[in-house]
Design a protein around this motif. Structure first.
Motif, PDB file in Angstrom:
ATOM      1  N   TRP A 153     -44.750  25.869 -12.854  1.00  0.00           N
ATOM      2  CA  TRP A 153     -44.532  24.565 -12.466  1.00  0.00           C
ATOM      3  C   TRP A 153     -43.499  23.753 -13.494  1.00  0.00           C
ATOM      4  O   TRP A 153     -42.795  22.852 -12.854  1.00  0.00           O
ATOM      5  CB  TRP A 153     -45.832  23.891 -12.681  1.00  0.00           C
ATOM      6  N   LYS A 154     -43.727  23.996 -14.790  1.00  0.00           N
ATOM      7  CA  LYS A 154     -43.095  23.310 -15.649  1.00  0.00           C
ATOM      8  C   LYS A 154     -41.629  23.526 -15.494  1.00  0.00           C
ATOM      9  O   LYS A 154     -40.564  22.685 -15.609  1.00  0.00           O
ATOM     10  CB  LYS A 154     -43.246  23.732 -17.031  1.00  0.00           C
ATOM     11  N   ARG A 155     -41.278  24.869 -15.302  1.00  0.00           N
ATOM     12  CA  ARG A 155     -39.952  25.459 -15.233  1.00  0.00           C
ATOM     13  C   ARG A 155     -38.981  24.583 -13.963  1.00  0.00           C
ATOM     14  O   ARG A 155     -38.141  24.189 -13.837  1.00  0.00           O
ATOM     15  CB  ARG A 155     -39.925  27.021 -14.932  1.00  0.00           C
ATOM     16  N   ASN A 156     -40.108  24.834 -12.844  1.00  0.00           N
ATOM     17  CA  ASN A 156     -39.657  24.246 -11.648  1.00  0.00           C
ATOM     18  C   ASN A 156     -39.156  22.715 -11.986  1.00  0.00           C
ATOM     19  O   ASN A 156     -38.230  22.163 -11.265  1.00  0.00           O
ATOM     20  CB  ASN A 156     -40.838  24.395 -10.151  1.00  0.00           C
ATOM     21  N   ALA A 157     -40.273  22.197 -12.466  1.00  0.00           N
ATOM     22  CA  ALA A 157     -40.008  20.359 -12.428  1.00  0.00           C
ATOM     23  C   ALA A 157     -38.588  20.269 -13.444  1.00  0.00           C
ATOM     24  O   ALA A 157     -37.835  19.282 -12.988  1.00  0.00           O
ATOM     25  CB  ALA A 157     -41.314  19.724 -13.351  1.00  0.00           C
ATOM     26  N   GLU A 158     -38.308  21.088 -14.281  1.00  0.00           N
ATOM     27  CA  GLU A 158     -37.362  21.145 -15.176  1.00  0.00           C
ATOM     28  C   GLU A 158     -35.825  21.111 -14.276  1.00  0.00           C
ATOM     29  O   GLU A 158     -35.016  20.678 -14.320  1.00  0.00           O
ATOM     30  CB  GLU A 158     -37.118  21.820 -16.344  1.00  0.00           C
ATOM     31  N   ILE A 159     -35.980  22.056 -13.538  1.00  0.00           N
ATOM     32  CA  ILE A 159     -34.947  22.646 -12.614  1.00  0.00           C
ATOM     33  C   ILE A 159     -34.415  21.544 -11.726  1.00  0.00           C
ATOM     34  O   ILE A 159     -33.590  20.922 -11.386  1.00  0.00           O
ATOM     35  CB  ILE A 159     -35.289  23.859 -11.771  1.00  0.00           C
ATOM     36  N   GLU A 160     -35.797  20.864 -10.885  1.00  0.00           N
ATOM     37  CA  GLU A 160     -35.568  19.721 -10.141  1.00  0.00           C
ATOM     38  C   GLU A 160     -35.043  18.396 -10.761  1.00  0.00           C
ATOM     39  O   GLU A 160     -34.214  17.958 -10.329  1.00  0.00           O
ATOM     40  CB  GLU A 160     -37.055  19.336  -9.502  1.00  0.00           C
ATOM     41  N   ALA A 161     -35.550  18.115 -12.010  1.00  0.00           N
ATOM     42  CA  ALA A 161     -34.970  16.948 -12.923  1.00  0.00           C
ATOM     43  C   ALA A 161     -33.468  17.147 -13.170  1.00  0.00           C
ATOM     44  O   ALA A 161     -32.819  16.211 -13.194  1.00  0.00           O
ATOM     45  CB  ALA A 161     -35.809  16.649 -14.157  1.00  0.00           C
ATOM     46  N   GLY A 162     -32.981  18.580 -13.125  1.00  0.00           N
ATOM     47  CA  GLY A 162     -31.723  18.679 -13.686  1.00  0.00           C
ATOM     48  C   GLY A 162     -30.665  18.650 -12.423  1.00  0.00           C
ATOM     49  O   GLY A 162     -29.684  18.372 -12.682  1.00  0.00           O
ATOM     50  N   GLY A 163     -31.326  18.614 -11.129  1.00  0.00           N
ATOM     51  CA  GLY A 163     -30.448  18.523 -10.017  1.00  0.00           C
ATOM     52  C   GLY A 163     -29.425  19.372  -9.885  1.00  0.00           C
ATOM     53  O   GLY A 163     -29.724  20.604 -10.522  1.00  0.00           O
ATOM     54  N   GLY A 164     -28.200  19.351  -9.265  1.00  0.00           N
ATOM     55  CA  GLY A 164     -27.092  20.414  -8.924  1.00  0.00           C
ATOM     56  C   GLY A 164     -27.385  21.397  -7.972  1.00  0.00           C
ATOM     57  O   GLY A 164     -28.453  21.416  -7.322  1.00  0.00           O
ATOM     58  N   PRO A 165     -26.689  22.350  -7.834  1.00  0.00           N
ATOM     59  CA  PRO A 165     -26.950  23.559  -6.932  1.00  0.00           C
ATOM     60  C   PRO A 165     -28.362  24.219  -7.102  1.00  0.00           C
ATOM     61  O   PRO A 165     -28.595  24.771  -5.870  1.00  0.00           O
ATOM     62  CB  PRO A 165     -25.539  24.243  -7.034  1.00  0.00           C
ATOM     63  N   LYS A 166     -28.430  24.387  -8.239  1.00  0.00           N
ATOM     64  CA  LYS A 166     -29.644  25.179  -8.535  1.00  0.00           C
ATOM     65  C   LYS A 166     -31.192  24.596  -7.954  1.00  0.00           C
ATOM     66  O   LYS A 166     -31.913  25.307  -7.052  1.00  0.00           O
ATOM     67  CB  LYS A 166     -29.843  25.561  -9.971  1.00  0.00           C
ATOM     68  N   ALA A 167     -30.938  23.314  -8.267  1.00  0.00           N
ATOM     69  CA  ALA A 167     -32.103  22.235  -7.604  1.00  0.00           C
ATOM     70  C   ALA A 167     -32.094  22.409  -6.096  1.00  0.00           C
ATOM     71  O   ALA A 167     -33.333  22.588  -5.522  1.00  0.00           O
ATOM     72  CB  ALA A 167     -32.207  21.091  -8.178  1.00  0.00           C
ATOM     73  N   GLU A 168     -30.997  22.184  -5.674  1.00  0.00           N
ATOM     74  CA  GLU A 168     -30.899  22.394  -3.895  1.00  0.00           C
ATOM     75  C   GLU A 168     -31.240  23.876  -3.602  1.00  0.00           C
ATOM     76  O   GLU A 168     -31.936  23.942  -2.533  1.00  0.00           O
ATOM     77  CB  GLU A 168     -29.242  22.097  -3.821  1.00  0.00           C
ATOM     78  N   LYS A 169     -30.920  24.623  -4.200  1.00  0.00           N
ATOM     79  CA  LYS A 169     -31.345  26.433  -3.872  1.00  0.00           C
ATOM     80  C   LYS A 169     -32.819  26.286  -3.708  1.00  0.00           C
ATOM     81  O   LYS A 169     -33.375  27.002  -3.118  1.00  0.00           O
ATOM     82  CB  LYS A 169     -30.644  27.023  -4.664  1.00  0.00           C
ATOM     83  N   ILE A 170     -33.342  25.808  -4.884  1.00  0.00           N
ATOM     84  CA  ILE A 170     -34.888  26.140  -5.060  1.00  0.00           C
ATOM     85  C   ILE A 170     -35.306  25.199  -3.845  1.00  0.00           C
ATOM     86  O   ILE A 170     -36.468  25.874  -3.359  1.00  0.00           O
ATOM     87  CB  ILE A 170     -35.346  25.622  -6.713  1.00  0.00           C
ATOM     88  N   ARG A 171     -34.864  23.875  -3.766  1.00  0.00           N
ATOM     89  CA  ARG A 171     -35.500  23.248  -2.557  1.00  0.00           C
ATOM     90  C   ARG A 171     -35.545  24.119  -1.210  1.00  0.00           C
ATOM     91  O   ARG A 171     -36.391  23.970  -0.430  1.00  0.00           O
ATOM     92  CB  ARG A 171     -34.856  21.843  -2.333  1.00  0.00           C
ATOM     93  N   GLU A 172     -34.504  24.615  -0.968  1.00  0.00           N
ATOM     94  CA  GLU A 172     -34.153  25.532   0.318  1.00  0.00           C
ATOM     95  C   GLU A 172     -35.104  26.593   0.320  1.00  0.00           C
ATOM     96  O   GLU A 172     -35.672  26.804   1.220  1.00  0.00           O
ATOM     97  CB  GLU A 172     -32.912  25.743   0.474  1.00  0.00           C
ATOM     98  N   MET A 173     -35.493  26.994  -0.795  1.00  0.00           N
ATOM     99  CA  MET A 173     -36.347  28.495  -0.847  1.00  0.00           C
ATOM    100  C   MET A 173     -37.708  27.872  -0.552  1.00  0.00           C
ATOM    101  O   MET A 173     -38.659  28.422  -0.007  1.00  0.00           O
ATOM    102  CB  MET A 173     -36.275  28.932  -2.425  1.00  0.00           C
ATOM    103  N   GLU A 174     -38.151  26.604  -1.121  1.00  0.00           N
ATOM    104  CA  GLU A 174     -39.598  25.939  -0.953  1.00  0.00           C
ATOM    105  C   GLU A 174     -39.734  25.889   0.563  1.00  0.00           C
ATOM    106  O   GLU A 174     -40.776  25.854   1.231  1.00  0.00           O
ATOM    107  CB  GLU A 174     -39.633  24.761  -1.720  1.00  0.00           C
TER     108      GLU A 174
END
Ligand SMILES: [Zn+2]
Length: 249
Positions: free
Chosen positions: A71-92
Motif C-alpha cells: 500500500w505504501k509503495r503504491n501511494a508513493e508511485i501515485e504521489a510520484g505521478g508520471g507514466p508509471k503512476a498512469e500505468k498502475i492506474r490503468e492496471m487498477e
C-alpha cells in the motif's frame, strides 16, 4: 482512542490486549494513509507475538505487514505521478474489470497476466496483487498453470507463482501439495529459492511435490542438472532456473 487505551495497559506487558490494541491502531493508521506509523505498530506486535511463540499471530502480522508495504509503495508511485503512476492506474482499472462480464474479465486477465513479465518490479508486483485478489482470476491462473505445465513451463510457473505468493503470505516456507489441493483443488507444492543472478530469496515457486525432498538450487541457466524450471526473479527481474540434480517429477 487506541493510543489512550495503550496508555492504560502495562507497556512491557505481553498480553493479548497489547497485541490487539497495536493491531487495531496499525489498521487505523493504515486507513489514514499514515503507513510508517502503521508499520511501526505492526513491528511491535510482531515482536511481542514472536516472544510469546504465538505462531498464528506471527503469520497474520507478517501478512498485514507485507500488504501495508505494498500500500505504501503504491501511494508513493501515485504521489510520484508520471507514466508509471498512469500505468498502475490503468492496471487498477483492469483489476475492476476482472469482476465484470466474462469477456471483459478475460481481456483484463490477459492484460494483467502479461504485466507479470513487465520490466518494472512495481508493475509486476501490482499485476500479481490484482490477480491474486480476484477469485475469477485465481480460477484462470489454476487452469493456465495446469494446461501449460507440459507445453509451456515458463507460462505455467508464472501463473503458479501468483498462487504460491498468495499462499505463502510472507512466511517463506515450503508448502506441500496436499495443502494446495485443499486451497486450490490442484496438487502442487511451493518452495522458496535463491535467485541465481542476484542471490535474493524468491518465494512461492511452484514445483512437483518430490522437488521439496530432492536437493535443488537456483542457477543462471538450465544446464548441468536433471530438471529445471524457469523463474522470473521478483527482485532483479532476470530469469533464473530452479534446478534439481535428479528429476523430482
Ligand atoms: Zn534476481
Amino acid at each position: 482512542m487506541y493510543t489512550e487505551l495503550l496508555g492504560l495497559v502495562d507497556e512491557g506487558s505481553t498480553s493479548y490486549n497489547v497485541c490487539a490494541i497495536l493491531r487495531n491502531r496499525a489498521l487505523s493508521y493504515r486507513s489514514l494513509k499514515n503507513y510508517d506509523a502503521a508499520l511501526e505498530d505492526l513491528a511491535r506486535e510482531l515482536e511481542i507475538a514472536q516472544r510469546k511463540g504465538d505462531q498464528l499471530r506471527v503469520m497474520e502480522c507478517q501478512k498485514i505487514t507485507k500488504e501495508t508495504h505494498e500500500w505504501k509503495r503504491n501511494a508513493e508511485i501515485e504521489a510520484g505521478g508520471g507514466p508509471k503512476a498512469e500505468k498502475i492506474r490503468e492496471m487498477e482499472e483492469a483489476g475492476h474489470r476482472l469482476w465484470r462480464t466474462e469477456a471483459e474479465a478475460e481481456a483484463a486477465f490477459e492484460t494483467l497476466f502479461s504485466d507479470l513479465q513487465d520490466g518494472d518490479p512495481d508493475v509486476r508486483a501490482a499485476a500479481g496483487r490484482l490477480l491474486a485478489d480476484n477469485p475469477n482470476a485465481i480460477r484462470k491462473l489454476i487452469s493456465v498453470y495446469q494446461d501449460c505445465l507440459g507445453s509451456d513451463p515458463r507460462k505455467s510457473v508464472l501463473a503458479g507463482r501468483v498462487l504460491g505468493r498468495k499462499m505463502d503470505a510472507g512466511s517463506q516456507q515450503m508448502i506441500h501439495a496436499q495443502i494446495s489441493a485443499i486451497r486450490f483443488g490442484i496438487q502442487v507444492a511451493f518452495t522458496p529459492c535463491v535467485c541465481g543472478h542476484c542471490g535474493q530469496l524468491n518465494v512461492g515457486i511452484p514445483v512437483p511435490e518430490g522437488g521439496l525432498y530432492t536437493p535443488f538450487y537456483g542457477q543462471q541457466d538450465d544446464q548441468n542438472c536433471a530438471y529445471a524450471l524457469p523463474v522470473l526473479c521478483d527482485f532483479c527481474g532476470k530469469e533464473f532456473f530452479i534446478a534439481w540434480d535428479s528429476d523430482p517429477r
